[in-house]
Design an enzyme around this catalytic site. Sequence first.
Site, PDB file in Angstrom:
ATOM      1  N   ALA A 155       3.151  -2.769  -3.549  1.00 41.52           N
ATOM      2  CA  ALA A 155       1.732  -3.039  -3.339  1.00 41.52           C
ATOM      3  C   ALA A 155       0.966  -2.980  -4.661  1.00 41.52           C
ATOM      4  O   ALA A 155       1.419  -3.520  -5.666  1.00 41.52           O
ATOM      5  CB  ALA A 155       1.154  -2.088  -2.291  1.00 41.52           C
ATOM      6  N   CYS A 156      -0.169  -2.290  -4.688  1.00 39.96           N
ATOM      7  CA  CYS A 156      -1.019  -2.290  -5.876  1.00 39.96           C
ATOM      8  C   CYS A 156      -0.388  -1.586  -7.068  1.00 39.96           C
ATOM      9  O   CYS A 156      -0.880  -1.713  -8.187  1.00 39.96           O
ATOM     10  CB  CYS A 156      -2.367  -1.651  -5.550  1.00 39.96           C
ATOM     11  N   SER A 157       0.679  -0.836  -6.845  1.00 38.09           N
ATOM     12  CA  SER A 157       1.359  -0.151  -7.945  1.00 38.09           C
ATOM     13  C   SER A 157       2.556  -0.932  -8.475  1.00 38.09           C
ATOM     14  O   SER A 157       3.313  -0.410  -9.296  1.00 38.09           O
ATOM     15  CB  SER A 157       1.815   1.242  -7.491  1.00 38.09           C
ATOM     16  N   SER A 158       2.719  -2.155  -8.044  1.00 36.13           N
ATOM     17  CA  SER A 158       3.904  -2.920  -8.427  1.00 36.13           C
ATOM     18  C   SER A 158       4.067  -3.042  -9.934  1.00 36.13           C
ATOM     19  O   SER A 158       5.184  -2.968 -10.457  1.00 36.13           O
ATOM     20  CB  SER A 158       3.857  -4.314  -7.790  1.00 36.13           C
ATOM     21  N   SER A 334      -1.918  -5.356  -8.006  1.00 37.48           N
ATOM     22  CA  SER A 334      -1.159  -4.806  -9.135  1.00 37.48           C
ATOM     23  C   SER A 334      -1.615  -5.349 -10.480  1.00 37.48           C
ATOM     24  O   SER A 334      -1.368  -4.740 -11.532  1.00 37.48           O
ATOM     25  CB  SER A 334       0.336  -5.086  -8.947  1.00 37.48           C
TER      26      SER A 334
END
Length: 373
Positions: A155-158, A334
């Site tokens: 998700a956004c931490s990819s 991300s």
Amino acid sequence: MTHVVITGTGLYTPEHAIDNASLVTAFNAWVDSQNAQYADAIARGEREPLSHSSSEFIEKASGIKSRYVLDASGILDPARMRPKLPQRSNDEPSIQCGMATQAARQALAAANVDAADIELVIVACSNLERAYPAVAVEVQQALGTSGYGFDMNVACSSATFALETAANAIASGSVKRALIVNPEICSAHLNFTDRDSHFIFGDACTAMVLESSDCAVADEQYEILGTRLVTKFSNAIRNNAGFLNRVTDSDPLALDKLFVQEGRRVFREVCPMVAQLISSHLASLELSGSDLKRMWLHQANQHMNDLIARKVLGVEPSEAQAPIILDRYANTSSAGSIIAFHLHREQLESGDIGVICSFGAGYSAGSVVVRRQ
């Protein structure tokens, strides 16, 4: 010991931009049409009328003023309320491959690296446009890189998870150079008929070149001093779209197949988690918040960034210490923290230290501490 450096970054920005006023006009027109369609049910008390949105509400809630998208016409059409992207044939480059190669070529040029010298390609983003073949392998072919490639999704931490993966591959000696790309088409999974979230996302793609320091030639290099990742399962941010939808006989157009979140809960739970992650990571490197020249944080919500930066730094953050790009890019998942890194590092001097940090669904969070060489 092998030192890993970031030597180049790139950014693809779509040509279409939608400001809050235009987005609100389309949303309110859709609301009016829905309230008119169900006027009788509303009058009988069987259905609640929908409420208008406003530019003031959006900016106060998030700090977002505008966003870039691959297609604006479909989003601003009250009869459609979603992007309209033409399907491509199997023989054409995929949409994400096209975004990725544009950002990647910028990063390669900045690093003064030939594509053929890249041995690892990671496509890391929240949503991939297909299950297989991997978009990374398609990007590998389009650019002419060597070695291998794979896709990953946290998700956004990819992007930060990919940074650790690529840095470990270089540090271990398995590759000399790696390319990370983050092609985020967030507008495709956003419910533009949801007042609480219709303004959140935009589209963009970032790219980074990582190298072993013994072969890097770029004028601008950032040594990765350390990485730290953390995950904790939560349903507070979720998207239920997947290949099992057709066999579970669930509605592929149901609202849970798009972005869904409990915003207040996310704020309450994620901010302390991220502040603790950064602070403990810095301590493990014998550093503290006062040693940070810059914090390139995930660009989801300005209030979250301000709170996290304040907890880590111990003071109210200045715009230079914790730059914000979500006012014009919105949340690009991300890509957000990498856009901030790409656009806001020009005043750093040799020896200055900063942290690239992401946080989002999972929950997932990543901290990457870097030092300007």
